[in-house]
Design a protein around this motif. Structure first.
Motif, PDB file in Angstrom:
ATOM      1  N   UNK A 193      -5.465  -0.008   8.225  1.00  0.00           N
ATOM      2  CA  UNK A 193      -4.208  -0.714   7.953  1.00  0.00           C
ATOM      3  C   UNK A 193      -4.247  -2.135   8.520  1.00  0.00           C
ATOM      4  N   UNK A 194      -4.763  -2.286   9.731  1.00  0.00           N
ATOM      5  CA  UNK A 194      -4.861  -3.619  10.335  1.00  0.00           C
ATOM      6  C   UNK A 194      -5.830  -4.505   9.544  1.00  0.00           C
ATOM      7  N   UNK A 195      -6.949  -3.921   9.113  1.00  0.00           N
ATOM      8  CA  UNK A 195      -7.898  -4.685   8.299  1.00  0.00           C
ATOM      9  C   UNK A 195      -7.236  -5.175   7.018  1.00  0.00           C
ATOM     10  N   UNK A 236     -13.373   3.154   3.405  1.00  0.00           N
ATOM     11  CA  UNK A 236     -12.824   4.022   2.353  1.00  0.00           C
ATOM     12  C   UNK A 236     -11.290   4.002   2.384  1.00  0.00           C
ATOM     13  N   UNK A 237     -10.731   4.048   3.562  1.00  0.00           N
ATOM     14  CA  UNK A 237      -9.280   4.014   3.690  1.00  0.00           C
ATOM     15  C   UNK A 237      -8.705   2.667   3.248  1.00  0.00           C
ATOM     16  N   UNK A 238      -9.428   1.591   3.527  1.00  0.00           N
ATOM     17  CA  UNK A 238      -8.995   0.270   3.045  1.00  0.00           C
ATOM     18  C   UNK A 238      -8.928   0.272   1.523  1.00  0.00           C
ATOM     19  N   UNK A 239      -9.930   0.906   0.890  1.00  0.00           N
ATOM     20  CA  UNK A 239      -9.954   0.993  -0.566  1.00  0.00           C
ATOM     21  C   UNK A 239      -8.740   1.728  -1.097  1.00  0.00           C
ATOM     22  N   UNK A 240      -8.306   2.761  -0.374  1.00  0.00           N
ATOM     23  CA  UNK A 240      -7.106   3.516  -0.782  1.00  0.00           C
ATOM     24  C   UNK A 240      -5.882   2.617  -0.705  1.00  0.00           C
ATOM     25  N   UNK A 241      -5.812   1.790   0.344  1.00  0.00           N
ATOM     26  CA  UNK A 241      -4.634   0.931   0.543  1.00  0.00           C
ATOM     27  C   UNK A 241      -4.533  -0.164  -0.530  1.00  0.00           C
ATOM     28  N   UNK A 242      -5.645  -0.686  -0.949  1.00  0.00           N
ATOM     29  CA  UNK A 242      -5.608  -1.808  -1.898  1.00  0.00           C
ATOM     30  C   UNK A 242      -5.584  -1.336  -3.335  1.00  0.00           C
TER      31      UNK A 242
END
Length: 243
Positions: A193-195, A236-242
């Motif tokens: 989330x911070x990234x 992978x989680x960043x990919x989910x967020x975007x």
């Protein structure tokens, strides 16, 4: 003659009684005035104290809460327990963090301690004066995330990188430094989330070890594969967020 003397005494007695009555009345009025003055002063003191408390609260906490909550995409954010440290030279200097170029992962090196216990340790440094230390966030043994410092300010966590990074301190159950499942999941979620919030990728996520060579976080230093897996999970989680 005796009647006149008696009448004179009666008149004199009446005047004495009247004077005493007037004296008592003046004293009551003075007491009432003094009581009213004391009550007014006490009321003004209470109002002033309330105003001062509100001013201190909003200047040290409310202002930062606005900074933290205004114009932020909270998608994918973990639940934050915001427990900001008091501004002081030993753990929260209040200096502005002008740019975020990375996220630094730490471990507490205090097996079994909770997120709040570590937060309270940082808070206590303002009185202990034993060292300068803090972190923006602490991830606990139950996955809870405690925020100690706004992301608009620097923390005393990462030495030469204090000025351009956000720090995450992570709790661990034993001396191996390995993180339990719920702590790990919260670490991934918070870091991703911070990234996403600051336009970073997992390549901008580093260990304290990468800054100074300190064995921190211990498990990720001693197990390079675990560290690479953590960064992969974050990406992978960043990919989910975007998406």
């Amino acid at each position: 003659m005796s009647g006149r003397r008696t009448g004179g005494r009666n008149r004199q007695g009446s005047r004495t009684v009247h004077r005493r009555r007037m004296t008592r009345q003046r004293r009551r009025q003075q007491l009432i005035r003094r009581s009213m003055i004391v009550l007014c002063i006490a009321f003004l003191c209470i109002i002033g104290l309330i105003f001062l408390c509100k001013k201190l609260f909003f200047s040290q906490t409310g202002k930062n809460m606005v900074q933290e909550t205004g114009q932020i995409d909270w998608k994918g954010a973990p639940e934050l327990d915001v427990e900001l440290l008091d501004v002081n030279e030993y753990s929260r200097p209040g200096a502005t963090l002008k740019q975020v170029n990375g996220i630094v992962i730490h471990y507490t090196a205090n097996p079994g301690s909770s997120a709040m216990a570590n937060r309270d340790y940082f808070e206590g440094l303002k009185d202990a004066h034993t060292t300068k230390a803090s972190s923006h966030f602490i991830v606990g043994l139950e996955g809870e995330v405690v925020q100690c410092i706004p992301t608009t300010e620097i923390a005393y966590a990462s030495n030469d990188r204090n000025g351009d990074t956000i720090s995450i301190e992570c709790c661990h159950p034993d001396d191996t430094g390995a993180f339990n499942t719920v702590t790990y999941q919260s670490m991934v979620q918070l870091t991703a989330w911070l990234c996403n919030r600051f336009g970073l990728t997992s390549q901008d996520v580093i260990r304290h070890y990468d800054v100074t060579g300190k064995i921190c976080p211990k498990y990720f230093v001693e197990h390079e594969d675990a560290w690479e897996q953590f960064k992969a999970d974050v990406q992978q989680q960043i990919g989910v967020l975007v998406s």
